[in-house]
Design an enzyme around this catalytic site. Structure first.
Site, PDB file in Angstrom:
ATOM      1  N   CYS A   1       0.812  -1.210   0.000  1.00 45.74           N
ATOM      2  CA  CYS A   1       0.000   0.000   0.000  1.00 45.74           C
ATOM      3  C   CYS A   1       0.848   1.264   0.000  1.00 45.74           C
ATOM      4  O   CYS A   1       1.707   1.435   0.871  1.00 45.74           O
ATOM      5  CB  CYS A   1      -0.903  -0.016   1.236  1.00 45.74           C
ATOM      6  SG  CYS A   1      -1.832   1.503   1.481  1.00 45.74           S
TER       7      CYS A   1
ATOM      8  N   TYR B   1      -5.302   6.174  -9.223  1.00 43.32           N
ATOM      9  CA  TYR B   1      -6.501   5.404  -8.886  1.00 43.32           C
ATOM     10  C   TYR B   1      -7.692   5.882  -9.705  1.00 43.32           C
ATOM     11  O   TYR B   1      -8.546   5.085 -10.102  1.00 43.32           O
ATOM     12  CB  TYR B   1      -6.803   5.519  -7.388  1.00 43.32           C
ATOM     13  CG  TYR B   1      -5.883   4.697  -6.536  1.00 43.32           C
ATOM     14  CD1 TYR B   1      -6.201   3.385  -6.204  1.00 43.32           C
ATOM     15  CD2 TYR B   1      -4.682   5.222  -6.063  1.00 43.32           C
ATOM     16  CE1 TYR B   1      -5.359   2.612  -5.422  1.00 43.32           C
ATOM     17  CE2 TYR B   1      -3.824   4.467  -5.279  1.00 43.32           C
ATOM     18  CZ  TYR B   1      -4.160   3.161  -4.967  1.00 43.32           C
ATOM     19  OH  TYR B   1      -3.317   2.400  -4.209  1.00 43.32           O
TER      20      TYR B   1
END
Length: 346
Positions: free
Chosen positions: A55, A186
């Protein structure tokens, strides 16, 4: 990590079928501070930082914690790179449980404080060990608090990552980088319409071009030392070719085809505290295996070859002092090392 819809059969839909992806920014805003005003004072050994090396948001905490020398004061648990329908799991640990918290899933710490917690079970998260309850998962504030609230526990020679005279400029750069780059990749990958995708794509590469120009004459984003701004940009750049270029369709250029940013990223990667926290295997495994609505087969690509990260960058010719008046962090603590790059190739 990115918020998702979780179903009974596993990770659910990441793509927004209505068009543009919008990140859920509702995090647990409780802070750990020197004065303990939220009920959680800074205290060595009391808390456990839970991360995944996959992450980018968690990667910020891992890097800042290491640069400031907080490894002993804030012990770390590492979740596996993939997760099931109930959140991140500790499948890297013996018996699948975090050895300190004794839990199988990060969800348990969230439920211990907020029964039935309905928002994303995200990393990074800090858990209060005595109660087993999550304190915060607000990644936007967590790294700043490590710099400003945990000073009594910093190592000798810890750098100033958020120096007062530069904070306005750092905040300005961070906002641009978040909107267009950190979250921009994203918005490309999770777009549900051609129009939304192309808008995010243009913003992403427009910002990368502007950052290339800015970094063509200066070694770091703000001032002449590494700051919070460099940490935040690095965590996206280091994942760019391995994941975002192909998986998220951010394919105008690879990072390796952007000379200034590629050299800048390699400079940081070879700086103690950055590359020694990166695990490309975990990064690729997470994105390609979990985002099944983007990659239905779950096949993880074998490339790219990560050895280029260790090639000369020549950024030192621009001057700058990586740690300012401070010093580099020491060796990675036992139990927190990542495999050599040659062993991170699938």
């Amino acid at each position: 990590m990115a918020d998702t819809t979780i179903t009974e059969t596993g990770p659910g839909s990441y793509v927004n079928p209505d068009g543009a992806f919008t990140r859920d920014q509702r995090y647990i805003a409780t802070r750990i501070t020197a004065d303990g005003r939220d009920g959680y004072p800074v205290e060595a050994g009391r808390y456990r930082l839970v991360v995944s090396r996959a992450c980018p948001w968690a990667g910020r905490m891992v890097i800042v914690r290491r640069l400031l020398g907080l490894e002993e004061a804030l012990p770390m648990g590492v979740a596996g790179p993939t997760h099931d329908k109930r959140s991140w799991t500790f499948d890297l640990d013996p018996d699948g449980r975090d050895p300190v918290l004794g839990i199988e899933r990060l969800q348990e710490a969230f439920f211990a404080r907020f029964p039935g917690y309905e928002r994303g079970i995200t990393v990074p998260a800090i858990v209060d060990v005595p109660t087993g309850q999550v304190v915060t998962n607000d990644y936007r504030q967590m790294t700043l608090d490590l710099s400003l609230e945990w000073t009594a526990l910093h190592r000798p020679g810890a750098p100033e990552l958020y120096p007062a005279p530069l904070r306005d400029e750092i905040d300005f750069i961070n906002e641009q980088v978040f909107e267009d780059v950190n979250d921009g990749v994203y918005r490309c990958g999770f777009a549900g319409s051609q129009q939304a995708y192309e808008a995010a794509y243009r913003r992403l590469f427009g910002r990368l071009d502007a950052l290339s120009e800015r970094l063509s004459t200066r070694r770091y984003l703000v001032g002449d030392t590494i700051t919070e701004a460099d940490v935040r940009l690095f965590c996206t750049l280091v994942r760019f070719d391995a994941v975002y270029h192909g998986h998220f369709k951010c394919n105008r250029s690879k990072l390796t085809e952007l000379p200034v940013l590629w050299a800048y990223a390699r400079d940081l990667f070879t700086t103690p505290g950055f590359g020694d926290t990166i695990h490309f295997g975990h990064i690729k495994s997470h994105y390609y295996e979990v985002h099944r609505d983007i990659n239905p087969t779950g096949i993880v690509p074998a490339g790219p070859d990560p050895s280029g990260w260790l090639t000369p960058h020549h950024r030192e010719q621009l001057g700058g002092r990586p740690f300012g008046d401070g010093t580099p962090p020491g060796p990675v603590p036992p139990g927190e090392t990542v495999p050599p790059l040659t062993d991170q190739v699938l």
